[in-house]
Write an enzyme that holds these catalytic residues in place. Structure first.
Site, PDB file in Angstrom:
ATOM      1  N   ASP A 173      44.158  27.781  41.453  1.00  0.00           N
ATOM      2  CA  ASP A 173      43.516  28.488  40.347  1.00  0.00           C
ATOM      3  C   ASP A 173      43.627  30.000  40.530  1.00  0.00           C
ATOM      4  O   ASP A 173      42.897  30.577  41.338  1.00  0.00           O
ATOM      5  CB  ASP A 173      42.046  28.060  40.285  1.00  0.00           C
ATOM      6  CG  ASP A 173      41.276  28.725  39.167  1.00  0.00           C
ATOM      7  OD1 ASP A 173      41.907  29.320  38.262  1.00  0.00           O
ATOM      8  OD2 ASP A 173      40.034  28.647  39.181  1.00  0.00           O
TER       9      ASP A 173
ATOM     10  N   ASP B 226      46.254  32.752  34.257  1.00  0.00           N
ATOM     11  CA  ASP B 226      45.294  31.865  34.910  1.00  0.00           C
ATOM     12  C   ASP B 226      45.833  30.444  34.970  1.00  0.00           C
ATOM     13  O   ASP B 226      45.796  29.710  33.981  1.00  0.00           O
ATOM     14  CB  ASP B 226      43.965  31.907  34.158  1.00  0.00           C
ATOM     15  CG  ASP B 226      42.890  31.062  34.825  1.00  0.00           C
ATOM     16  OD1 ASP B 226      43.140  30.540  35.929  1.00  0.00           O
ATOM     17  OD2 ASP B 226      41.794  30.928  34.252  1.00  0.00           O
TER      18      ASP B 226
END
Length: 355
Positions: A59, A244
């Site tokens: 992440d 992201d």
């Protein structure tokens, strides 16, 4: 040389000299498979912690390496592999705790250990491993993931009283190059690499642009966009955004989203679904976004995220950023590019190339 010293230690060879050990530690690299969950909603990678292998969601939008652990109540575990805090290499960091909440309302909290973490060959010793004592139902129901490995900047790590470094920040000085890459694929395994760029994963040249990490994210500025091909389509400017890998969709300003769906026959905003939907059979246009003066094309197929379960309609992979606080280039965009998260130049930068 280090291997030779170790091989003959039993017959009197001394420990490798410091310079040999330093050279052995330098220049490491790693590569790990990124395996998609259903609808490519997340990509899960095998990570060795101590002697255990856990499967984590990488992440770039958060900075904590946390895992399911044997400290959790059984009611919050649904088949996930639990990090064994009693294993030989795990050392508890007394007095350290963590608690993190994500933008979708999910969250987790717990205590902190140090252990060896190996990602595809790139190894961090004494890496902070955040052992969960409690997770929200969203994580319990995600049976394919045993936790997260954050790859944003360490400034937003949530450990208290002292924030800890991310896996990348821990290992980057020992990597062959201080960078990592993401090569996410549609409906199939991709990969992350640490310490090197795999030239077989992209075509053309890499376009780099400066990163604004003042908020702890891989932030950059996106320029104009074009829906579909030809000169008659809407164009505009996107502005500040973040890359992201931990966000499934692509969230753009309202004007860009409305321009896109104005060219999708039968599309509409659905209050019951919470976003734009369209007939699953609709022909979806591509979206070209300018970054660093180069246009990157997201194919229309990337924007068909999943069936809604209501009629023959599908949920759009492109949605408005209203209320989120960020324009987010999530996996819907990243599956169209080879992405390089680069700290080789003194100031961070991000690079994109066509897959």
């Amino acid at each position: 040389m280090a291997k030779t010293y170790k091989k003959f230690a039993h017959v009197g060879a001394v420990a490798p000299p410091d310079v040999v050990r330093a050279a052995e530690a330098a220049g490491q690299t790693g590569t790990v498979a990124a395996n998609p969950e259903q609808y490519d909603q997340a990509y899960i990678c095998p990570v060795t912690i101590g002697s255990q292998t856990l499967h984590l969601d990488f992440d770039t939008g958060s900075s904590d390496l946390w895992v399911f652990s044997n400290l959790m109540p059984s009611s919050e575990v649904d088949g996930q592999t639990e990090f064994n805090t009693n294993s030989a290499g795990a050392t508890k960091k007394d007095g350290y705790t963590w608690s993190i909440s994500y933008g979708d309302g999910s969250g987790a909290s717990g205590v902190v250990y140090a252990d060896t973490v190996n990602v595809g060959g790139a190894t961090a010793t004494s890496q902070a491993v955040e052992a969960a004592t409690s997770v929200s139902s969203e994580f319990t129901s995600d049976t394919g993931s045993d936790g997260l490995l954050g790859l944003a900047f360490s400034s937003i790590n949530q450990v208290k009283p002292t924030p800890q470094t991310t896996f990348f920040d821990t290992v980057k000085s020992s990597l062959e190059a201080e960078l990592f890459t993401a090569d996410l694929q549609s409906n199939g395994p991709g990969s992350y690499t640490f310490g090197y760029i795999d030239s077989s994963k992209y075509t053309g040249s890499i376009t780099y642009t400066a990163v604004d990490n003042s908020q702890g994210f891989w932030g950059f500025t996106a320029g104009g966009y074009t829906v579909g091909g030809g000169g008659s389509n809407s164009t505009g400017t996107i502005g500040s955004a973040i890359a992201d890998t931990g966000t499934s969709l692509m969230y753009l300003p309202t004007a860009a989203v409305q321009s896109y769906y104005s060219q999708v026959s039968g599309s509409s905003y659905s209050s019951s679904q919470g976003g734009y939907i369209f007939p699953c059979s609709a022909s979806l246009p591509s979206l070209t976004v300018s970054i660093g003066g180069h246009g990157f094309v997201v194919p229309g197929s990337n924007f068909n995220y999943s069936p809604t379960g209501s009629g023959n309609t599908c949920f759009g992979g492109l949605q408005e950023n209203t209320g989120i606080g960020f324009t987010i280039f999530g996996d819907v965009f990243l599956r169209a590019v080879y992405a390089i998260f680069d700290e080789t130049q003194g100031s961070p930068r991000i690079g994109f190339a066509a897959q």
